[in-house]
Write an enzyme that holds these catalytic residues in place. Structure first.
Site, PDB file in Angstrom:
ATOM      1  CG  ASP A 257      63.801  -7.832 -51.225  1.00  0.00           C
ATOM      2  OD1 ASP A 257      63.993  -7.405 -50.033  1.00  0.00           O
ATOM      3  OD2 ASP A 257      64.910  -7.479 -51.970  1.00  0.00           O
TER       4      ASP A 257
HETATM    5  C1  NOJ Z   1      65.971  -5.733 -49.069  1.00  0.00           C
HETATM    6  C2  NOJ Z   1      66.934  -6.615 -49.890  1.00  0.00           C
HETATM    7  O1  NOJ Z   1      66.765  -6.276 -51.411  1.00  0.00           O
HETATM    8  C3  NOJ Z   1      67.110  -7.836 -49.598  1.00  0.00           C
HETATM    9  O2  NOJ Z   1      68.259  -8.541 -50.134  1.00  0.00           O
HETATM   10  C4  NOJ Z   1      67.271  -8.157 -48.356  1.00  0.00           C
HETATM   11  O3  NOJ Z   1      67.140  -9.548 -47.836  1.00  0.00           O
HETATM   12  C5  NOJ Z   1      65.964  -7.644 -47.559  1.00  0.00           C
HETATM   13  N1  NOJ Z   1      65.778  -6.161 -47.964  1.00  0.00           N
HETATM   14  C6  NOJ Z   1      65.888  -7.682 -46.033  1.00  0.00           C
HETATM   15  O4  NOJ Z   1      66.689  -7.052 -45.425  1.00  0.00           O
END
Ligand code: NOJ
Length: 707
Positions: A257
């Protein structure tokens, strides 16, 4: 494979690390520090993938840099959060889950993939398959709800939809199952907080959807930001290597993430970026989203002997393999064109949006709206808020292409005067209550458009209170006090605890965030053009103090008995939810009878035929949803009071009778044993069928599994 080995052999260590680094473009900001010198990094092969860039012109320009101006000439992957639609926005996942219809889930993912792929996207960070049982957590909106069986079906359908017949197809994108795993169980529903779960709950509740995504061929998996029992998921070797790669046989790409690898230092398990990178790589994280950790830390980790070259190569191989599977080496600009949303996609958005609307209460017969109505007051901060209808994570969705509730009703009711007044704003001010009340007094009926704005749920959208934000309750009660018919429409990313509204309003509907076609879909339901079908994919609490709340509770030695002390209940609020899982009224009314289970005695390898007759007891054609649960009353490990195993929908004309049936494999009665491998114990099982998880409404029969 030959091409991949050849490419791998030609890459320097820095270029290999580049393949594992995903940098952010500036078009959307979904994490900290996303402004970077992207073009320079692409030219120097310091990044191998990009997130938050879309639009064929922008993507082409960046891709050209990688192909023509970087030494290795390897195409980039373009990733984006296409969560519930790209340009055409479908209902948020929580709403869509309420259709209980894998075909719809697959179709919307298919349509979203086609739009996103034409816009240069090759990878989506979806489906989100976290089981959510605590609506304080803002990401409940992105989830398929409280049940692991639903989450598993959702994971498989979405994976099929995004990836289509194959990743090489122009209209396919690679899917990412996220957030692995247990994210929905953050302490007290607080975003990014620690998770402490029993291994059993992990295996029974949180892991099945990931197993289903892997079985459906999902290309990527994203670990969650959180730690589970002190082990951050971005460094969780037992779960990422042991469970995911070894036990499930997942050969795809694991993507961190955003900025999660550097955050291993903040978690307190890594002293610096080299240690953080080594922990993540050893856990099998191939791509560093955010890109700063691997770029700085991996070469130091190699120098310090924290990782070995074969580990780096294994990750690079998987990333190159994904690019190969997407056909990017042969067609780096595959399928890109200036996309025009197709009329069929809008039609699908409307169909799914109206199907997701859940009629929560209907205390007096105000719906469908009477044809003779000539004056309606549309009141509340969400009445003409087109932008809010899109909900969180709306990718390329545009406010000017979204239909507000007001616009939808105006189109549907051209002969009715509709006066709209916000009354209060979403979060704070009582600016125009007087004007709103004037509107309501002059109308035959008021429709209250209440709830949350789209930024009040989603990532970092946790709330400690589940009531209406700001002064909305004051507005609603003032309108109710007038004494004319009132319908409540709840726009929200979670269930809202509004017992007073459910008590007083003539009807209340959960409309969640329905996307581009929200207003038309709501009008379809209010006017009766469409008879509501949405069912709750989670138990709707009465009070925030009841959460986490879900139907698959384990038995207690002292089950709740109203008014009795020393039972598993609260002194101040009933233990039952406001509305059970599966609840959702219709303009028709259905009755279930004659539950049959055959044979009554069955061997492990066989299946049980379960059937029930469904009678539309009303004069109105409609669609019923029938839920199949099982209960294992005596086992070596206490089993939940109900476990969902299937859902069937049936359309019936007024007065018509029909039936629904399942072939339930006996293997579906197994549960994870002490070693967490499936264990089928002979004995008696109850088969329970009903229109929701409300125990009082279930038909039950028993079968026996014989050795
Ligand atoms: C953080 C989020 O937790 C995740 O779900 C997402 O895909 C990423 N950012 C990218 O935006």
């Amino acid at each position: 494979m030959e091409r991949i080995e050849r490419l791998l052999g030609a890459l320097t260590v820095t270029e290999k690390i580049g393949q594992l680094s995903m940098a952010a473009a500036a078009r959307a900001v979904t994490g900290p520090g996303s402004q970077r010198d992207l073009e320079k990094d692409i030219r120097s092969a310091a990044v191998g993938s990009v997130l938050n860039a879309w639009g064929s012109a922008e993507v082409r320009a960046l891709q050209r840099l990688a192909i023509e101006h970087s030494r290795p000439g390897i195409p980039l992957l373009f990733g984006l959060d296409v969560i519930h639609g790209h340009r055409t926005v479908f209902p948020v996942p929580l709403a869509e889950a309420g259709l209980f219809d894998p075909d719809s889930w697959e179709q919307t993912a298919r349509a979203a993939a086609a739009e996103a792929a034409a816009d240069g996207v090759s990878l989506t960070f979806a489906p989100m398959v976290d089981v959510a049982r605590d609506p304080r957590w803002g990401r409940t909106v992105e989830s398929p709800g409280e049940d692991p069986w639903v989450a598993s079906e959702f994971a498989a359908a979405k994976t099929r939809g995004f990836q289509g017949a194959g990743l090489r197809a122009d209209s396919s994108v690679a899917a990412t199952a996220k957030h692995f795993c247990g994210y929905g169980a953050v302490t007290a529903g607080r975003e990014y907080a620690s998770v402490d779960l029993s291994e059993r709950t992990l295996h029974e509740v949180h892991l099945p959807a990931f197993a289903a995504a892997v079985a459906a061929g999902v290309a990527a998996v994203m670990p969650a930001f959180i730690d589970v029992g002190g082990v951050p998921m971005s460094a969780n070797v037992p779960l990422l290597q042991g469970w995911l790669r070894v036990r499930q046989g997942f050969h795809g790409v694991v993507i961190s993430d955003y900025n999660a690898i550097p955050e291993l230092c903040a978690h307190g398990v890594a002293a610096d970026l080299a240690e953080a990178s080594a922990l993540a790589l050893r856990a099998g994280i191939d791509i560093d989203m955010g890109g700063s950790a691997y770029r700085t830390g991996l070469s130091q980790a190699l120098d310090r002997g924290l990782i070995e070259h074969w580990q780096l190569d294994a990750s690079v191989r998987r990333v190159l393999m994904l690019k190969e599977m997407l056909g990017l080496f042969d067609r780096p600009y595959r399928g890109q064109e200036a996309p025009v949303p197709a009329a069929a996609t809008r039609a699908l958005a409307r169909q799914v949006a109206r199907g997701a609307i859940t009629l929560l209460t209907h205390r007096r017969p105000v719906l469908p709206l009477a044809a003779h109505l000539r004056r309606i007051a549309l009141i509340g901060p969400l009445a003409s808020a087109a932008q809010e209808m899109l909900g969180p994570w709306h990718a390329d969705g545009r406010a000017e292409e979204a239909i507000s509730i007001l616009a939808g009703l105006q189109t549907a009711l051209p002969r009715c005067r509709i006066d709209s007044s916000a009354g209060v704003d979403l979060t704070g001010q009582r600016r125009g209550i007087a004007a709103a009340l004037e509107c309501a007094r002059a109308a035959e009926l008021s429709i209250l458009c209440l709830g949350e704005g789209s930024a009040m749920s989603g990532e970092a959208g946790s709330r400690a209170e589940l009531g209406l934000p700001g002064e909305q309750r004051a507005l609603a009660e003032a309108v109710l006090d007038i004494g004319r018919p009132v319908i409540g429409l709840l726009t929200s990313g979670r269930p809202l605890t509004l017992p007073w509204l459910f008590e007083r309003a003539d009807a209340v509907l959960a409309t969640w965030f329905l996307g581009s076609e929200a207003g038309d879909a709501i009008a379809d339901v209010l006017t009766g053009t469409f008879n509501p079908t949405g069912k709750l994919p989670l138990s709707w609490p009465r009070q925030v103090g009841q959460v986490p709340i879900f139907f698959a509770q384990r038995p207690t030695g002292r089950p709740a008995r109203a008014g009795e002390r020393l039972t598993s209940s609260y002194l101040d609020v009933p233990a039952t939810p406001q509305f059970p899982f599966g609840h959702g009224l219709s303009y028709s009314s259905f009755a279930l009878r004659d539950l049959r289970c055959t044979p009554r005695s069955v061997k492990a390898a066989a299946a049980i035929e379960v059937s029930v007759s469904v009678h539309n007891e009303s004069a109105t054609a409609g669609e019923a949803s029938v839920f199949l649960f099982v209960r294992d009353p005596l086992a070596s490990i206490a089993r939940p009071l109900l476990e969902l195993k299937g859902v069937r929908r049936i359309a019936l004309a007024g007065g018509e009778r029909g039936s629904v049936a399942w072939q339930l494999p006996v293997a579906a009665l197994a549960f994870p044993g002490v070693d967490f491998e499936p264990l089928l114990e002979p004995g008696v099982f109850e088969i329970c069928v009903g229109q929701s998880a409300d125990a009082d409404g279930l038909l039950r029969c028993s079968i026996e599994v014989v050795p």
